[in-house]
Design a protein around this motif. Structure first.
Motif, PDB file in Angstrom:
ATOM      1  N   LYS A   1       0.836  -1.195   0.000  1.00  0.00           N
ATOM      2  CA  LYS A   1       0.000   0.000   0.000  1.00  0.00           C
ATOM      3  C   LYS A   1       0.873   1.248   0.000  1.00  0.00           C
ATOM      4  O   LYS A   1       1.978   1.239   0.512  1.00  0.00           O
ATOM      5  N   VAL A   2       0.331   2.303  -0.598  1.00  0.00           N
ATOM      6  CA  VAL A   2       1.041   3.572  -0.655  1.00  0.00           C
ATOM      7  C   VAL A   2       0.096   4.645  -0.119  1.00  0.00           C
ATOM      8  O   VAL A   2      -1.080   4.675  -0.472  1.00  0.00           O
TER       9      VAL A   2
ATOM     10  N   ARG B   1       2.407  10.594 -11.489  1.00  0.00           N
ATOM     11  CA  ARG B   1       1.843   9.458 -10.734  1.00  0.00           C
ATOM     12  C   ARG B   1       0.483   9.816 -10.156  1.00  0.00           C
ATOM     13  O   ARG B   1       0.319  10.871  -9.541  1.00  0.00           O
ATOM     14  N   TYR B   2      -0.447   8.889 -10.336  1.00  0.00           N
ATOM     15  CA  TYR B   2      -1.812   9.093  -9.858  1.00  0.00           C
ATOM     16  C   TYR B   2      -2.310   7.827  -9.162  1.00  0.00           C
ATOM     17  O   TYR B   2      -2.059   6.716  -9.630  1.00  0.00           O
ATOM     18  N   GLY B   3      -3.022   8.026  -8.075  1.00  0.00           N
ATOM     19  CA  GLY B   3      -3.685   6.909  -7.411  1.00  0.00           C
ATOM     20  C   GLY B   3      -5.092   6.773  -7.983  1.00  0.00           C
ATOM     21  O   GLY B   3      -5.819   7.762  -8.105  1.00  0.00           O
TER      22      GLY B   3
ATOM     23  N   THR C   1       0.971   5.417 -13.885  1.00  0.00           N
ATOM     24  CA  THR C   1       2.043   6.302 -14.312  1.00  0.00           C
ATOM     25  C   THR C   1       1.717   6.850 -15.692  1.00  0.00           C
ATOM     26  O   THR C   1       1.502   6.087 -16.636  1.00  0.00           O
TER      27      THR C   1
ATOM     28  N   SER D   1      -2.695   0.023  -7.724  1.00  0.00           N
ATOM     29  CA  SER D   1      -3.660   1.035  -8.177  1.00  0.00           C
ATOM     30  C   SER D   1      -2.987   2.364  -8.501  1.00  0.00           C
ATOM     31  O   SER D   1      -3.644   3.390  -8.589  1.00  0.00           O
ATOM     32  N   ILE D   2      -1.668   2.326  -8.685  1.00  0.00           N
ATOM     33  CA  ILE D   2      -0.935   3.546  -9.031  1.00  0.00           C
ATOM     34  C   ILE D   2      -0.686   3.552 -10.533  1.00  0.00           C
ATOM     35  O   ILE D   2      -0.111   2.609 -11.081  1.00  0.00           O
TER      36      ILE D   2
ATOM     37  N   SER E   1      -3.738  12.920  -8.041  1.00  0.00           N
ATOM     38  CA  SER E   1      -2.307  13.104  -8.246  1.00  0.00           C
ATOM     39  C   SER E   1      -1.553  12.806  -6.963  1.00  0.00           C
ATOM     40  O   SER E   1      -1.915  13.289  -5.891  1.00  0.00           O
ATOM     41  N   MET E   2      -0.489  12.039  -7.094  1.00  0.00           N
ATOM     42  CA  MET E   2       0.372  11.751  -5.945  1.00  0.00           C
ATOM     43  C   MET E   2       1.495  12.787  -5.857  1.00  0.00           C
ATOM     44  O   MET E   2       2.188  12.857  -4.863  1.00  0.00           O
TER      45      MET E   2
ATOM     46  N   ALA F   1      -0.601  -0.613  -4.095  1.00  0.00           N
ATOM     47  CA  ALA F   1       0.478  -0.272  -5.023  1.00  0.00           C
ATOM     48  C   ALA F   1       0.071  -0.593  -6.462  1.00  0.00           C
ATOM     49  O   ALA F   1       0.493   0.087  -7.395  1.00  0.00           O
TER      50      ALA F   1
END
Length: 157
Positions: A4-5, A37-39, A24, A21-22, A54-55, A19
């Motif tokens: 998980k992030v 990077r987007y979740g 690029t 679900s991220i 957006s991350m 992770a």
């Protein structure tokens, strides 16, 4: 490495995603090229909508949806150049989404069918494609589309 992030979003606070679900965006999204990077967040109560957060910049978030859930005939013509950088091994790994513009007035909630987001679900890479086809516009009303779908379903009964 963690499964998980966690990152911060200005509207939703601390957000934790798998992770897997991220996404690029190697080239970013037009207008947001520096954000890569987007979740991808799915909230059951918000279906069929997803959040694309957006991350890299907490203030940037989009609502997206699979256009085929509203417009079953949506079939943009995509060429190899459109899919460049996604590293697709199979077309089965390709999913299309569109950015939704929200409004307090349901009549003004629209979807951008002219600029679909192509996602390689196997590699979790994505790219927004700007279609040259004049068939689709940047503002298609979701309310009008749902009324047309309901009318077609009523006629088929």
């Amino acid at each position: 490495m963690s499964d998980k992030v966690t990152f911060t979003n200005a509207k939703f606070g601390e957000v934790t995603v798998e992770a897997t679900s991220i996404l690029t965006f190697h080239d970013g999204i037009p207008g947001f090229e520096r954000l890569k990077r987007y979740g991808l967040v799915q909230i059951d109560e918000e279906a069929p909508f997803l959040r694309l957060l957006s991350m890299d910049e907490p203030a940037v978030a989009f609502v997206i949806l699979n256009p085929m859930s509203i417009w079953p005939d949506y079939s943009p013509q995509l060429g190899p150049d459109d899919l460049q950088g996604l590293d697709l091994a199979s077309t089965e790994d390709l999913e299309l989404y569109c950015i939704v513009t929200l409004s307090s007035d349901p009549q003004h909630v629209t979807a951008n069918l002219k600029g679909p987001i192509a996602i390689n679900t196997a590699g979790m890479t994505a790219r927004q494609i700007i279609l040259m086809d004049d068939k689709y516009m940047t503002k298609h009303s979701l309310l009008d589309a749902s009324k047309q779908t309901e009318g077609a379903q009523a006629e088929s009964r």
